[in-house]
Design a protein around this motif. Sequence first.
Motif, PDB file in Angstrom:
ATOM      1  N   ARG A 230       0.832  -1.194   0.000  1.00  0.00           N
ATOM      2  CA  ARG A 230       0.000   0.000   0.000  1.00  0.00           C
ATOM      3  C   ARG A 230       0.875   1.256   0.000  1.00  0.00           C
ATOM      4  O   ARG A 230       0.648   2.189  -0.776  1.00  0.00           O
ATOM      5  CB  ARG A 230      -0.916  -0.002   1.227  1.00  0.00           C
ATOM      6  CG  ARG A 230      -1.916   1.115   1.228  1.00  0.00           C
ATOM      7  CD  ARG A 230      -2.780   1.155   2.483  1.00  0.00           C
ATOM      8  NE  ARG A 230      -3.236  -0.151   2.943  1.00  0.00           N
ATOM      9  CZ  ARG A 230      -2.873  -0.720   4.096  1.00  0.00           C
ATOM     10  NH1 ARG A 230      -2.061  -0.100   4.917  1.00  0.00           N
ATOM     11  NH2 ARG A 230      -3.338  -1.902   4.435  1.00  0.00           N
ATOM     12  N   ASN A 231       1.891   1.262   0.847  1.00  0.00           N
ATOM     13  CA  ASN A 231       2.782   2.417   0.925  1.00  0.00           C
ATOM     14  C   ASN A 231       3.553   2.620  -0.376  1.00  0.00           C
ATOM     15  O   ASN A 231       3.749   3.752  -0.815  1.00  0.00           O
ATOM     16  CB  ASN A 231       3.757   2.265   2.095  1.00  0.00           C
ATOM     17  CG  ASN A 231       3.064   2.308   3.439  1.00  0.00           C
ATOM     18  OD1 ASN A 231       1.919   2.734   3.545  1.00  0.00           O
ATOM     19  ND2 ASN A 231       3.746   1.853   4.464  1.00  0.00           N
TER      20      ASN A 231
ATOM     21  N   ARG B  93       3.630   6.017  -2.647  1.00  0.00           N
ATOM     22  CA  ARG B  93       4.895   6.689  -2.991  1.00  0.00           C
ATOM     23  C   ARG B  93       5.071   6.783  -4.501  1.00  0.00           C
ATOM     24  O   ARG B  93       5.527   7.797  -5.027  1.00  0.00           O
ATOM     25  CB  ARG B  93       6.074   5.928  -2.386  1.00  0.00           C
ATOM     26  CG  ARG B  93       6.247   6.139  -0.918  1.00  0.00           C
ATOM     27  CD  ARG B  93       7.603   5.610  -0.463  1.00  0.00           C
ATOM     28  NE  ARG B  93       7.566   5.363   0.957  1.00  0.00           N
ATOM     29  CZ  ARG B  93       7.462   4.160   1.510  1.00  0.00           C
ATOM     30  NH1 ARG B  93       7.389   3.080   0.755  1.00  0.00           N
ATOM     31  NH2 ARG B  93       7.422   4.019   2.808  1.00  0.00           N
ATOM     32  N   SER B  94       4.707   5.719  -5.199  1.00  0.00           N
ATOM     33  CA  SER B  94       4.828   5.702  -6.654  1.00  0.00           C
ATOM     34  C   SER B  94       3.941   6.764  -7.284  1.00  0.00           C
ATOM     35  O   SER B  94       4.351   7.463  -8.222  1.00  0.00           O
ATOM     36  CB  SER B  94       4.451   4.319  -7.170  1.00  0.00           C
ATOM     37  OG  SER B  94       4.449   4.305  -8.572  1.00  0.00           O
TER      38      SER B  94
ATOM     39  N   GLN C  45      -1.628  17.503  -3.279  1.00  0.00           N
ATOM     40  CA  GLN C  45      -2.756  16.831  -2.643  1.00  0.00           C
ATOM     41  C   GLN C  45      -2.385  15.395  -2.295  1.00  0.00           C
ATOM     42  O   GLN C  45      -2.716  14.887  -1.216  1.00  0.00           O
ATOM     43  CB  GLN C  45      -3.938  16.864  -3.605  1.00  0.00           C
ATOM     44  CG  GLN C  45      -5.257  16.463  -3.036  1.00  0.00           C
ATOM     45  CD  GLN C  45      -6.375  16.651  -4.062  1.00  0.00           C
ATOM     46  OE1 GLN C  45      -6.148  16.533  -5.261  1.00  0.00           O
ATOM     47  NE2 GLN C  45      -7.554  16.952  -3.590  1.00  0.00           N
ATOM     48  N   ARG C  46      -1.684  14.733  -3.193  1.00  0.00           N
ATOM     49  CA  ARG C  46      -1.277  13.346  -2.964  1.00  0.00           C
ATOM     50  C   ARG C  46      -0.263  13.254  -1.832  1.00  0.00           C
ATOM     51  O   ARG C  46      -0.278  12.306  -1.041  1.00  0.00           O
ATOM     52  CB  ARG C  46      -0.669  12.804  -4.255  1.00  0.00           C
ATOM     53  CG  ARG C  46      -1.151  11.475  -4.740  1.00  0.00           C
ATOM     54  CD  ARG C  46      -2.488  11.057  -4.272  1.00  0.00           C
ATOM     55  NE  ARG C  46      -2.455   9.624  -4.110  1.00  0.00           N
ATOM     56  CZ  ARG C  46      -3.205   8.922  -3.294  1.00  0.00           C
ATOM     57  NH1 ARG C  46      -4.104   9.493  -2.561  1.00  0.00           N
ATOM     58  NH2 ARG C  46      -3.084   7.637  -3.201  1.00  0.00           N
ATOM     59  N   VAL C  47       0.634  14.229  -1.749  1.00  0.00           N
ATOM     60  CA  VAL C  47       1.625  14.250  -0.665  1.00  0.00           C
ATOM     61  C   VAL C  47       0.897  14.411   0.674  1.00  0.00           C
ATOM     62  O   VAL C  47       1.221  13.731   1.654  1.00  0.00           O
ATOM     63  CB  VAL C  47       2.655  15.371  -0.884  1.00  0.00           C
ATOM     64  CG1 VAL C  47       3.530  15.558   0.341  1.00  0.00           C
ATOM     65  CG2 VAL C  47       3.524  15.063  -2.097  1.00  0.00           C
ATOM     66  N   ASP C  48      -0.082  15.295   0.720  1.00  0.00           N
ATOM     67  CA  ASP C  48      -0.851  15.492   1.949  1.00  0.00           C
ATOM     68  C   ASP C  48      -1.599  14.225   2.352  1.00  0.00           C
ATOM     69  O   ASP C  48      -1.695  13.902   3.542  1.00  0.00           O
ATOM     70  CB  ASP C  48      -1.844  16.646   1.778  1.00  0.00           C
ATOM     71  CG  ASP C  48      -1.149  17.993   1.706  1.00  0.00           C
ATOM     72  OD1 ASP C  48      -0.023  18.113   2.231  1.00  0.00           O
ATOM     73  OD2 ASP C  48      -1.730  18.930   1.127  1.00  0.00           O
ATOM     74  N   THR C  49      -2.114  13.516   1.369  1.00  0.00           N
ATOM     75  CA  THR C  49      -2.804  12.252   1.650  1.00  0.00           C
ATOM     76  C   THR C  49      -1.839  11.237   2.250  1.00  0.00           C
ATOM     77  O   THR C  49      -2.194  10.501   3.179  1.00  0.00           O
ATOM     78  CB  THR C  49      -3.426  11.682   0.363  1.00  0.00           C
ATOM     79  OG1 THR C  49      -4.297  12.657  -0.193  1.00  0.00           O
ATOM     80  CG2 THR C  49      -4.203  10.414   0.638  1.00  0.00           C
ATOM     81  N   ALA C  50      -0.609  11.204   1.720  1.00  0.00           N
ATOM     82  CA  ALA C  50       0.400  10.278   2.239  1.00  0.00           C
ATOM     83  C   ALA C  50       0.718  10.588   3.697  1.00  0.00           C
ATOM     84  O   ALA C  50       0.924   9.676   4.503  1.00  0.00           O
ATOM     85  CB  ALA C  50       1.662  10.345   1.381  1.00  0.00           C
TER      86      ALA C  50
ATOM     87  N   LYS D  74      -2.057   9.308   5.895  1.00  0.00           N
ATOM     88  CA  LYS D  74      -2.061   7.853   6.018  1.00  0.00           C
ATOM     89  C   LYS D  74      -0.809   7.331   6.726  1.00  0.00           C
ATOM     90  O   LYS D  74      -0.652   6.130   6.909  1.00  0.00           O
ATOM     91  CB  LYS D  74      -2.173   7.211   4.645  1.00  0.00           C
ATOM     92  CG  LYS D  74      -3.523   7.467   4.014  1.00  0.00           C
ATOM     93  CD  LYS D  74      -3.697   6.705   2.728  1.00  0.00           C
ATOM     94  CE  LYS D  74      -5.104   6.926   2.211  1.00  0.00           C
ATOM     95  NZ  LYS D  74      -5.436   6.024   1.120  1.00  0.00           N
ATOM     96  N   GLY D  75       0.107   8.224   7.075  1.00  0.00           N
ATOM     97  CA  GLY D  75       1.296   7.806   7.805  1.00  0.00           C
ATOM     98  C   GLY D  75       2.410   7.278   6.928  1.00  0.00           C
ATOM     99  O   GLY D  75       3.346   6.655   7.424  1.00  0.00           O
TER     100      GLY D  75
END
Length: 88
Positions: A20-21, A25-26, A56-61, A64-65
């Motif tokens: 998932r991580n 990251r990808s 936005q994707r970085v913030d989501t990461a 999610k930790g």
Amino acid sequence: MANIKSQIKRNRQNEIAHERNQSIRSEIKTRSKAALAAAESGDADAAREALRLAQQRVDTAVAKGVLHKKTAARRKSRLTQRVESLLG
């Protein structure tokens, strides 16, 4: 290989979390490259939209930790600087 039941389960959970991580990251890398490509082409609107999606994707990461908060801030800052300098 672990003999303890709880460790066997933990190993399974770690594999799932790892996958998932990795996908998160990808996707961050893919969206960052898309933002840079749009900036290099000179299309300011597309570049800023791609930058917004990458951030936005970085913030989501972070939520999610997957990434640390300061790592995310650094990546967003560097990406923004590169995009803006290319659009310059």
